[in-house]
Design a protein around this motif. Sequence first.
Motif: not given
Length: 379
Positions: A64, A203-204
Amino acid sequence: MTLLDVVIIGGGASGATTAFHLANKNKNVCILEKNYSSPLRSCGGGMSAAVQNWFPFKLMPIVDEVITNVEFSWCNTDKVIAELSGSSPFWIVKREKLDSFLLDQAINSGCKLLTTFNVVNIQKHSNIWQVTALDGRQLESKAVVIADGSQSPWPKTFNLGPKKQKFASTFSGRIKRKGSLKNKTARFEFGLVSNGFAWAFPLKNEVNIGIGTFLDNKNSLPVEEILQSFLPDLGFEPSEVIGKEAMLRVWNGHSNLNGDGILLVGDAASLCDPFLAEGLRPALMSGFEAAKSLIYWLDGNVNYLDEYTKTMRNNWGNSMAWGKRISQVFYRFPKVGYQLGVKRRTAPKRIAQILSGEMSYEDIAKRVIKRLLFQNSSS
Ligand SMILES: Cc1cc2nc3c(=O)[nH]c(=O)nc-3n(C[C@H](O)[C@H](O)[C@H](O)COP(=O)(O)OP(=O)(O)OC[C@H]3O[C@@H](n4cnc5c(N)ncnc54)[C@H](O)[C@@H]3O)c2cc1C
């Protein structure tokens, strides 16, 4: 009943890695997993990119975020930033994605997967292992790999793993936005958690939040209190976190990780780092090494499983022995540890090198000893 080469108990990161490498060499292997599908797992998802070395396929599609900076704080102040350099950056993954990706690779290589198979009995009769599920299903194999995580009862049953098991108390959760956490930056907070630390890993479009305590953790974690102090600094409200507490088995001394036809991998083998809770790298490393030894063993090299214990001791345990010592000193005197350890000019870089897999605790300890002996302050 068909006699399998290897039965693997648990389809997490360590079990799936072992299964992939065995199936990839045409061994007849089956994973027994008690859940139906890969559940949301307690995990920060921080992982050294060095794990790529153990796979012939690219892991990047399930990464990610690639971390380039690590930020340390003491009660949200006194911040120190370390830049991750070198060839081994630190990745953040979603565990559910990593686990199902590895399982898919194992299945595509020919491994079988039986879900809702809750193993309740493992017995050996004349060199054949019989593994039985709660619902009565039964399989037979030449070897068994124990990969069922921190709550595994089997190491004690078969007199494997450390004599005394040690656990960290943890909380792990996720927030569905990024807040003010800087891009590509992982945050470690040491002052707000007694005997441990809190973290925020990006994360993303989300953030993994966690708390871990490593010493004297018999009392329950004051999760709410810590989140109330930690999260506003990252632009979040505690009510935004969805998470849960878990006990994580950590490394507690060198031990035997194999018997005749049986091996422990991952958390079941108590491999998790007792200072920073790094468990994914040893889970994948042990899966890779266990499969390597099993392949030789299945081909008739009857003493080859002992090589697995030796390799894990050399490649992981020796570093963890120092990690345990560092953890005991650091978390007992965390304020001094933060000032002398983390705030030391070269320390953030060293911690970053540990996270990225470029250096081990053993390397760091040897440097410090050398510096003390020769009074050279450059390490
Ligand atoms: C809060 C928290 C944060 C963490 N953060 C990080 C991090 O940022 N970086 C890092 O490197 N590590 C981290 N770790 C450690 C890491 O998550 C573990 O070391 C890793 O998951 C170990 O993988 P495993 O496959 O050995 O065990 P698991 O992932 O626990 O998998 C075990 C599997 O066995 C199955 N199973 C259990 N019992 C049975 C049974 N009776 N029959 C059949 N199947 C069974 C389970 O369902 C599960 O699928 C963290 C851990 C925690 C708790």
